[in-house]
Every structure is written in structure tokens, then in C-alpha cells.
Design an enzyme around this catalytic site. Structure first.
Site, mmCIF file in Angstrom:
data_model
loop_
_atom_site.group_PDB
_atom_site.id
_atom_site.type_symbol
_atom_site.label_atom_id
_atom_site.label_comp_id
_atom_site.label_asym_id
_atom_site.label_seq_id
_atom_site.Cartn_x
_atom_site.Cartn_y
_atom_site.Cartn_z
ATOM 1 N N LYS A 149 0.870 -1.183 0.000
ATOM 2 C CA LYS A 149 0.000 0.000 0.000
ATOM 3 C C LYS A 149 0.904 1.228 0.000
ATOM 4 O O LYS A 149 1.485 1.587 1.017
ATOM 5 C CB LYS A 149 -0.885 -0.009 1.252
ATOM 6 N N GLY A 196 7.093 4.691 8.424
ATOM 7 C CA GLY A 196 6.324 5.932 8.507
ATOM 8 C C GLY A 196 6.479 6.577 9.868
ATOM 9 O O GLY A 196 7.501 6.397 10.539
ATOM 10 N N SER A 197 5.462 7.321 10.273
ATOM 11 C CA SER A 197 5.566 8.105 11.505
ATOM 12 C C SER A 197 5.379 7.232 12.753
ATOM 13 O O SER A 197 4.816 6.142 12.683
ATOM 14 C CB SER A 197 4.501 9.200 11.489
ATOM 15 N N THR A 221 1.511 6.566 13.487
ATOM 16 C CA THR A 221 0.900 5.479 12.710
ATOM 17 C C THR A 221 1.558 4.149 13.077
ATOM 18 O O THR A 221 0.882 3.126 13.151
ATOM 19 C CB THR A 221 1.025 5.741 11.194
ATOM 20 N N GLY A 222 2.863 4.178 13.319
ATOM 21 C CA GLY A 222 3.577 2.959 13.696
ATOM 22 C C GLY A 222 2.974 2.302 14.928
ATOM 23 O O GLY A 222 2.824 1.082 14.995
ATOM 24 N N GLU A 248 9.757 0.856 11.011
ATOM 25 C CA GLU A 248 10.836 1.834 10.802
ATOM 26 C C GLU A 248 10.196 3.209 10.905
ATOM 27 O O GLU A 248 9.417 3.596 10.031
ATOM 28 C CB GLU A 248 11.451 1.644 9.408
ATOM 29 N N CYS A 304 13.900 10.462 7.100
ATOM 30 C CA CYS A 304 13.721 10.030 8.492
ATOM 31 C C CYS A 304 14.982 10.257 9.321
ATOM 32 O O CYS A 304 14.929 10.626 10.480
ATOM 33 C CB CYS A 304 13.312 8.570 8.531
ATOM 34 N N GLU A 321 9.819 15.916 15.438
ATOM 35 C CA GLU A 321 10.267 15.764 14.050
ATOM 36 C C GLU A 321 9.521 16.779 13.183
ATOM 37 O O GLU A 321 8.294 16.750 13.106
ATOM 38 C CB GLU A 321 9.963 14.335 13.571
HETATM 39 P P1 NAP Z 1 2.566 8.195 7.935
HETATM 40 O O1 NAP Z 1 1.565 9.289 7.925
HETATM 41 O O2 NAP Z 1 2.763 7.435 9.179
HETATM 42 O O3 NAP Z 1 2.137 7.212 6.746
HETATM 43 C C1 NAP Z 1 2.901 6.120 6.339
HETATM 44 C C2 NAP Z 1 1.996 5.133 5.619
HETATM 45 O O4 NAP Z 1 1.033 4.596 6.525
HETATM 46 C C3 NAP Z 1 1.195 5.746 4.487
HETATM 47 O O5 NAP Z 1 1.079 4.814 3.431
HETATM 48 C C4 NAP Z 1 -0.150 5.981 5.150
HETATM 49 O O6 NAP Z 1 -1.206 6.121 4.240
HETATM 50 C C5 NAP Z 1 -0.267 4.739 5.986
HETATM 51 N N1 NAP Z 1 -1.242 4.834 7.084
HETATM 52 C C6 NAP Z 1 -1.727 5.940 7.714
HETATM 53 N N2 NAP Z 1 -2.584 5.591 8.687
HETATM 54 C C7 NAP Z 1 -2.660 4.247 8.687
HETATM 55 C C8 NAP Z 1 -3.373 3.287 9.472
HETATM 56 N N3 NAP Z 1 -4.189 3.652 10.463
HETATM 57 N N4 NAP Z 1 -3.198 1.976 9.210
HETATM 58 C C9 NAP Z 1 -2.372 1.581 8.223
HETATM 59 N N5 NAP Z 1 -1.669 2.431 7.445
HETATM 60 C C10 NAP Z 1 -1.808 3.754 7.673
HETATM 61 O O7 NAP Z 1 3.991 8.706 7.512
HETATM 62 P P2 NAP Z 1 4.320 9.711 6.318
HETATM 63 O O8 NAP Z 1 3.874 11.053 6.742
HETATM 64 O O9 NAP Z 1 3.824 9.163 5.050
HETATM 65 O O10 NAP Z 1 5.916 9.603 6.270
HETATM 66 C C11 NAP Z 1 6.760 10.369 7.041
HETATM 67 C C12 NAP Z 1 7.236 9.613 8.264
HETATM 68 O O11 NAP Z 1 7.896 8.403 7.887
HETATM 69 C C13 NAP Z 1 8.256 10.381 9.057
HETATM 70 O O12 NAP Z 1 7.991 10.281 10.426
HETATM 71 C C14 NAP Z 1 9.584 9.676 8.715
HETATM 72 O O13 NAP Z 1 10.576 9.850 9.681
HETATM 73 C C15 NAP Z 1 9.135 8.260 8.582
HETATM 74 N N6 NAP Z 1 10.111 7.447 7.799
HETATM 75 C C16 NAP Z 1 10.881 6.509 8.447
HETATM 76 C C17 NAP Z 1 11.831 5.759 7.747
HETATM 77 C C18 NAP Z 1 12.684 4.729 8.438
HETATM 78 O O14 NAP Z 1 13.271 3.881 7.762
HETATM 79 N N7 NAP Z 1 12.820 4.743 9.762
HETATM 80 C C19 NAP Z 1 11.981 5.960 6.367
HETATM 81 C C20 NAP Z 1 11.194 6.911 5.747
HETATM 82 C C21 NAP Z 1 10.247 7.648 6.469
HETATM 83 P P3 NAP Z 1 -1.612 7.617 3.737
HETATM 84 O O15 NAP Z 1 -0.533 8.031 2.856
HETATM 85 O O16 NAP Z 1 -2.876 7.432 3.022
HETATM 86 O O17 NAP Z 1 -1.757 8.469 4.959
#
Ligand code: NAP
Ligand code: MG
Length: 477
Positions: A174, A228-229, A232-233, A250, A284, A381
């Protein structure tokens, strides 16, 4: 307007509902495409297709050498689409065109790297007694669900997919709602052209709260990978706990560079340019904090200010641009709010702090000094081109400030003294520590967080263990 479809069971298909999600180019705010919006029914269909493919054992029983060849074919096809796929990725994400094209190359490299492990998934024999022959085997989980963010749409998929595929799982992916286009078109096309058997890799576009939640809750998804965040994690971990299935997580970061009094300041400045201004700081493991020794603070700030002035802001496909837009209006407002709150709390703007007066979601290269450890801009962040500079007097204080957040993804130290470098590295709470540079890792090096940045490790050889379960077999002789 071009409409992009799901990729399920080896075919591009429409969703069960008529709902579409518009995708916006962050550099000019124009709608560049629409994706099909998955509901429960579509997730069920994708998971069913992945389950059927898994249960056919086409991948599990494939000779490891053949599986490796198939993966190298995927790599080859990804390289072939890197130009066109990169152009679309640049338009939907806003990052530099070269970086967008490189995501497809990087993805290809992941498949090449993990293709080398297919025939090295080895168990053990265990001496029990002379009447028992006992051995272990690693087996895949079955259907693996991958949920990825918008900042590296292609590379983040490849990072987990290549590993999970090498282990023999089938997959439902997804993508993020903001950046699904290059994934469901060029990435899927590469999978298709490589003749990956139907159903082994499926891509379903939609909202996280709907499609993502349905995927993590699906009873036939045996393993989940989320990038992701933190917020959500945690929701993903709850959903995984509900069904007692394993999850790779992650998450975000607030990574600090500790600058010791003897540091080479030019190296600090170069690292800042890549560490916080590449990809508009939306990485990230970005260098979002700098902790500088008081004795060199003025000199460092003067050079950082010059760096900020030299940075060219513009769209990712324009020659000579350093700083591209952030992903959305929402993200831009978030960064703006942090900039305002930082000044209110008493920080000083060395550079930037405002949105750029032009179409698109551009924010100035922003550096704030005199940041105190308890300020919001030192703790949360921001995910924008925003560096918070703090200062310190003694080494212990610097370590304390660096470790004093909920995150622990990356950290760094700048010094010419190798003893101080290793001593500091050993004290920093982060899954990766960079010395005199930033982002030194590769596919071969393990990547992941301490504390709330997540506890999984992706990349490198050991990552494959997250996609395998261990079976013990005992034979009474
Ligand atoms: P996000 O809002 O947490 O979303 C990540 C993914 O999760 C998206 O596909 C999102 O869909 C989906 N999602 C949202 N709510 C969900 C739920 N309740 N159940 C299942 N899936 C759900 O993160 P983002 O804003 O896209 O990305 C930025 C974050 O990612 C930052 O915090 C960054 O640090 C982190 N990140 C971490 C790494 C690592 O390797 N540690 C690498 C890259 C990024 P939608 O797009 O439709 O909301
Ligand atoms: Mg989101």
C-alpha cells in the site's frame, strides 16, 4: 486526467468503488493524476490473490538459483524504467529529478543484493542424542503486507519487498496516498515485464486509514512491514498485536550531530547541506539538530549562514536546484508553525523561517540558533528544511542533549580525534552513527532505530530474518 489502477494478480484493475484520489505536483500545485481508492473489498481481493500465489508454492518451491534469477530480472526491468519512472516520481514527490531516477536504480540494487541471499538461508543440525536427528529450517510467513511513506516511495518498497521476496513471501503493498503514481505504473510495469508469477506482488492504492488499516487487520496477512511516523507505527503495532502477527517498524527521527571543538567546520557545513537540505529535509534520518561547542559556535553559524544563502530553491527538474518543495500544503503549514513557535520560544533565525513567495510548497532553507533542549523545535520531528542549532560547554552535556528526545534513529559526531569519535559514538542512542559526514550507509549496512524510532533492522543480511520463521524438525531414528 490520467487514472492509475491497482495491480492485483498480475493485472491492472479498477477499484470496487468510484472514489478517486487526486495526486498533486508539489512544485506547481497542479493535479497530475488520480488513483483508484481501495476499500475492504479491494484489499480482500489483493490478499486473496497473494494467498493463492503463496499456497501454489510457486515461489517457495522455486529453486533458490531460479528465484535469484527472477529477482535479477526485476532489477534489470527497474533500471529500464528509471528515466520515465523517475520523471513521474519527480512530479508527484517534488524531489530532484536525478534523485527520483536514482530511486529506481536503488530499487534495482536492492533486488540484486537480496538475490544473493536466496541460496544462503541456512538452518542448523542440533545434537540431541544418538537416536534423534534434529534440524532447523527457515520458512517464509506467507502473505506479507507492506505500508510505505511518501518520502522514498520506490526505494522504501524495494527495501522491504526485495528482502521479503528473497525469503519466499508473497506481498501486498500500500503506497502513500500522496505518491502512488510511479509505484502503480512504472514499478508495477517492471514487476510485470520481469514475468513475476501472478499474485506474488500486488499493489493497492488508497487511504491509510482505510486501505492501510484493512490490510493490517486482514486475517490472512501473516507479517506486516511499516515505514512511517511514530503515531501510525503505534497504530500498526496495536493492529498486529490484535492478531499476534509480527511487524517490522521503521519510524521517525530527530537526529543530532554533535560538533566537538576540534571539528573540521567545512565537513560540518557539507554534511549539513546533504543532511538537512537534501529532499527538503524530508528524510527520516535527517540531521535536524546540531549540538555545537560554544568555543566554535560563532564560526559555525557564520559558515552555515553562508551555506543557506548559497542554496538555490526550485523545482526538482530545474538545473542547479538544491532545495525542492515539501510534499504538501499541510506539510508546509506544519513547518511554518514550527518556525513561528521556535521564534516565540526564544530561538534566533540565522536563515529562513518562511514559506517562499511562489506557487508550490517551497520553504526557505532554515537554520535557528540558540535553541534550548526543551523547545518543541528541539524535540519534535519537523520533516522540513529546518536545522535547530543548540550549544554546549562540556562533552557530557552534549551527549545528554543529543539523547534527550523520544527518538533514536541516527546521530553524528564531528571531530578529528578518533578516540573522541568512538567514545562519542558509543554513547549516542541511535541505530546509526555517522562520523564527520552524514548518510554514510548502503544497502549492505543495517538500518533502524533505537527508542521510539522503531526496533527493527532493514537492509544488510540480517534483515531477511524478519521475513522468515524458524521451524525445528526432530526425527526419531
Ligand atoms: P505516515 O503518515 O505514518 O504514513 C505512512 C503510511 O502509513 C502511508 O502509506 C499511510 O497512508 C499509511 N497509514 C496511515 N494511517 C494508517 C493506518 N491507520 N493503518 C495503516 N496504514 C496507515 O507517515 P508519512 O507522513 O507518510 O511519512 C513520514 C514519516 O515516515 C516520518 O515520520 C519519517 O521519519 C518516517 N520514515 C521513516 C523511515 C525509516 O526507515 N525509519 C523511512 C522513511 C520515512 P496515507 O498516505 O494514506 O496516509
Ligand atoms: Mg499520512
Amino acid at each position: 486526467m490520467k487514472k492509475y489502477q491497482h495491480y492485483i494478480n498480475g493485472e491492472w484493475t479498477d477499484a470496487s468503488s468510484k472514489d478517486l484520489i487526486p495526486v498533486v505536483n508539489p512544485a506547481n500545485e497542479e493535479i497530475i493524476g488520480e488513483v483508484t481508492c481501495a476499500k475492504d473489498e479491494d484489499i480482500n481481493q489483493a490478499v486473496e490473490s497473494a494467498k493463492k500465489a503463496y499456497e501454489s508454492r510457486i515461489l517457495v518451491d522455486m529453486n533458490p538459483m531460479e528465484r535469484a534469477k527472477l529477482m535479477r530480472r526485476i532489477a534489470e526491468e527497474l533500471r529500464k524504467v528509471s528515466k520515465e519512472g523517475g520523471a513521474l516520481l519527480c512530479a508527484e514527490n517534488g524531489k530532484l529529478l536525478a534523485a527520483s531516477e536514482y530511486e529506481f536504480i536503488d530499487a534495482a540494487n536492492y533486488f540484486d543484493y537480496y538475490s544473493g541471499l536466496t541460496d544462503k538461508i541456512e538452518g542448523q543440525t542440533i545434537p540431541v542424542n544418538s537416536q534423534v536427528m534434529d534440524y532447523t529450517v527457515y520458512e517464509p510467513y506467507g502473505v506479507s503486507g507492506h505500508i510505505v511513506p511518501w518520502n522514498f516511495p520506490i526505494a522504501m518498497i524495494a527495501r522491504s519487498l526485495a528482502c521479503s521476496f528473497a525469503a519466499g513471501n508473497s506481498t501486498v503493498i500500500k503506497p502513500a496516498e500522496l505518491t502512488p503514481l510511479a509505484t502503480t505504473s512504472y514499478f508495477a510495469q517492471a514487476i510485470h515485464n520481469a514475468e513475476v508469477p501472478k499474485g506474488l506482488i500486488n499493489i493497492v492504492t488508497g487511504y491509510g486509514s482505510e486501505a492501510g488499516a484493512a490490510l493490517t487487520a486482514h486475517p490472512d496477512v501473516a507479517q506486516i512491514t511499516f515505514t512511517g511516523s511514530v503515531k501510525t507505527g503505534k497504530a500498526i503495532l496495536h493492529a498486529a498485536a490484535e492478531r499476534a502477527v509480527p511487524a517490522v517498524v521503521e519510524l521517525g527521527g530527530k537526529s543530532a550531530a554533535v560538533v566537538l571543538p576540534d571539528a573540521d567546520i567545512d565537513k560540518v557545513v557539507n554534511a549539513t547541506k546533504v543532511g538537512i537540505f537534501s529532499q527538503a529535509g524530508q528524510i527520516c534520518s535527517a540531521m535536524s539538530r546540531m549540538i555545537v561547542h560554544k568555543s566554535i559556535k560563532d564560526e559555525v553559524l557564520e559558515k552555515l549562514s553562508k551555506l543557506a544563502t548559497s542554496i538555490k530553491v526550485g523545482p526538482g527538474d530545474e538545473e542547479g536546484v538544491d532545495l525542492t518543495p515539501v510534499i504538501s500544503e499541510e506539510q508546509l503549514q506544519k513547518v511554518e508553525n514550527y518556525a513561528r513557535s521556535g521564534l516565540q520560544a526564544g530561538a534566533k533565525a540565522v536563515s529562513g523561517g518562511n514559506r517562499v513567495d511562489r506557487k508550490g510548497f517551497f520553504f526557505e532553507p532554515t537554520i535557528y540558533s540558540d535553541v534550548k533542549p526543551d523547545m518543541t523545535i528541539a524535540q519534535e520531528e519537523i520533516f522540513g528544511p529546518f536545522l535547530s542549532v543548540l550549544d554546549y560547554e562540556d562533552h557530557e552535556e552534549a551527549i545528554h542533549i543529543a539523547n534527550d528526545t523520544d527518538y533514536g534513529l541516527a546521530a553524528g559526531v564531528f571531530t578529528k580525534d578518533v578516540d573522541m569519535a568512538t567514545k562519542t559514538a558509543s554513547r549516542l542512542n541511535g541505530g546509526q552513527v555517522y562520523v564527520n559526514s552524514w548518510f554514510t550507509g548502503s544497502i549492505a549496512t543495517p538500518f533502524g532505530g533505537y527508542k521510539q524510532s522503531g526496533y527493527s533492522r532493514e537492509k544488510g543480511q540480517q534483515a531477511i530474518k524478519s521475513y522468515l520463521q524458524l521451524k525445528n524438525v526432530g526425527i526419531q531414528l
